[in-house]
Motif scaffolding. Sequence first.
Motif, PDB file in Angstrom:
ATOM      1  N   GLY A   9       0.854  -1.228  -0.191  1.00 19.80           N
ATOM      2  CA  GLY A   9       0.030   0.156   0.029  1.00 19.80           C
ATOM      3  C   GLY A   9       0.720   1.461   0.034  1.00 19.80           C
ATOM      4  O   GLY A   9       2.083   1.347   0.356  1.00 19.80           O
ATOM      5  N   ARG A  38     -12.177  -3.916   0.912  1.00 20.75           N
ATOM      6  CA  ARG A  38     -11.700  -2.731   1.272  1.00 20.75           C
ATOM      7  C   ARG A  38     -12.621  -1.871   1.925  1.00 20.75           C
ATOM      8  O   ARG A  38     -13.709  -2.244   2.117  1.00 20.75           O
ATOM      9  CB  ARG A  38     -11.247  -1.763   0.196  1.00 20.75           C
ATOM     10  N   ALA A  40     -13.383   2.229   3.505  1.00 25.81           N
ATOM     11  CA  ALA A  40     -12.961   3.693   3.308  1.00 25.81           C
ATOM     12  C   ALA A  40     -13.543   4.304   4.814  1.00 25.81           C
ATOM     13  O   ALA A  40     -14.424   3.644   5.568  1.00 25.81           O
ATOM     14  CB  ALA A  40     -13.576   4.490   2.184  1.00 25.81           C
ATOM     15  N   THR A  91      -9.676   5.179  -2.510  1.00 24.15           N
ATOM     16  CA  THR A  91      -8.653   5.276  -1.323  1.00 24.15           C
ATOM     17  C   THR A  91      -9.429   4.717  -0.100  1.00 24.15           C
ATOM     18  O   THR A  91     -10.790   4.519   0.173  1.00 24.15           O
ATOM     19  CB  THR A  91      -8.737   6.801  -0.780  1.00 24.15           C
ATOM     20  N   ALA A  92      -8.673   3.672   0.728  1.00 24.83           N
ATOM     21  CA  ALA A  92      -9.374   2.691   1.561  1.00 24.83           C
ATOM     22  C   ALA A  92      -8.114   1.846   2.332  1.00 24.83           C
ATOM     23  O   ALA A  92      -7.109   1.963   1.646  1.00 24.83           O
ATOM     24  CB  ALA A  92     -10.373   1.747   1.249  1.00 24.83           C
ATOM     25  N   VAL A  93      -8.551   1.086   3.364  1.00 27.04           N
ATOM     26  CA  VAL A  93      -7.922   0.112   3.694  1.00 27.04           C
ATOM     27  C   VAL A  93      -7.955  -1.214   3.241  1.00 27.04           C
ATOM     28  O   VAL A  93      -9.281  -1.456   3.056  1.00 27.04           O
ATOM     29  CB  VAL A  93      -7.592   0.014   5.237  1.00 27.04           C
ATOM     30  N   TYR A  94      -7.051  -1.673   2.498  1.00 24.45           N
ATOM     31  CA  TYR A  94      -7.168  -3.002   1.742  1.00 24.45           C
ATOM     32  C   TYR A  94      -7.014  -4.400   2.637  1.00 24.45           C
ATOM     33  O   TYR A  94      -5.886  -4.173   3.130  1.00 24.45           O
ATOM     34  CB  TYR A  94      -6.605  -2.993   0.409  1.00 24.45           C
ATOM     35  N   THR A  95      -7.777  -5.115   2.622  1.00 29.21           N
ATOM     36  CA  THR A  95      -7.338  -6.358   3.494  1.00 29.21           C
ATOM     37  C   THR A  95      -7.723  -7.619   2.529  1.00 29.21           C
ATOM     38  O   THR A  95      -8.723  -7.564   2.286  1.00 29.21           O
ATOM     39  CB  THR A  95      -8.322  -6.491   4.620  1.00 29.21           C
ATOM     40  N   GLY A 117      -4.700  -5.331   7.194  1.00 27.04           N
ATOM     41  CA  GLY A 117      -4.833  -4.399   6.005  1.00 27.04           C
ATOM     42  C   GLY A 117      -3.811  -3.593   5.798  1.00 27.04           C
ATOM     43  O   GLY A 117      -2.492  -3.351   6.556  1.00 27.04           O
ATOM     44  N   THR A 118      -3.668  -2.861   4.581  1.00 25.70           N
ATOM     45  CA  THR A 118      -2.729  -1.918   4.043  1.00 25.70           C
ATOM     46  C   THR A 118      -3.359  -0.536   3.697  1.00 25.70           C
ATOM     47  O   THR A 118      -4.371  -0.817   2.932  1.00 25.70           O
ATOM     48  CB  THR A 118      -1.915  -2.454   3.161  1.00 25.70           C
ATOM     49  N   GLN A 119      -2.764   0.338   4.005  1.00 23.97           N
ATOM     50  CA  GLN A 119      -3.710   1.764   3.595  1.00 23.97           C
ATOM     51  C   GLN A 119      -3.199   2.183   1.975  1.00 23.97           C
ATOM     52  O   GLN A 119      -2.017   1.921   1.723  1.00 23.97           O
ATOM     53  CB  GLN A 119      -3.282   3.029   4.298  1.00 23.97           C
ATOM     54  N   THR A 121      -3.942   5.164  -0.517  1.00 24.25           N
ATOM     55  CA  THR A 121      -4.412   6.721  -0.596  1.00 24.25           C
ATOM     56  C   THR A 121      -4.042   7.102  -2.076  1.00 24.25           C
ATOM     57  O   THR A 121      -3.017   7.062  -2.364  1.00 24.25           O
ATOM     58  CB  THR A 121      -3.669   7.407   0.254  1.00 24.25           C
TER      59      THR A 121
END
Length: 124
Positions: A9, A38, A40, A91-95, A117-119, A121
């Motif tokens: 990320g 994801r 947001a 844009t979000a945290v992806y898991t 998760g990984t951010q 942006t």
Amino acid sequence: QVQLVESGGGLVQAGGSLRLSCAASGRTFSSNAMGWFRQAPGQEREFVATINWSGVSTTYVDSVKGRFTISRDNVKNTVYLQMNNLKPEDTAVYTCAASSRRVITTTPKGYNFWGQGTQVTVSS
């Protein structure tokens, strides 16, 4: 038990690309369908993409079709999410998540194990 660790990320400008990786350990990775979700800020978790145990079958949410590609390497026990032409709304945290099933599933209830998760942006 399955342990999942995401990486890749970061901050990218609109139109740019990122590749997320999810390394799995703990049990037979190649028997599980895998997925990316994801979330947001202020929004519910959203399904992004899923891939079956062999990598032959994939499904995507409509908003990422043609831009994102999910793949897996069962030798390296890793699943990837290649994200191209990124938009600010990505844009979000992806898991990443591992299912107990071999076939694809798009609902969170179909997954038993989750990473941290990984951010991601995307700036406009």
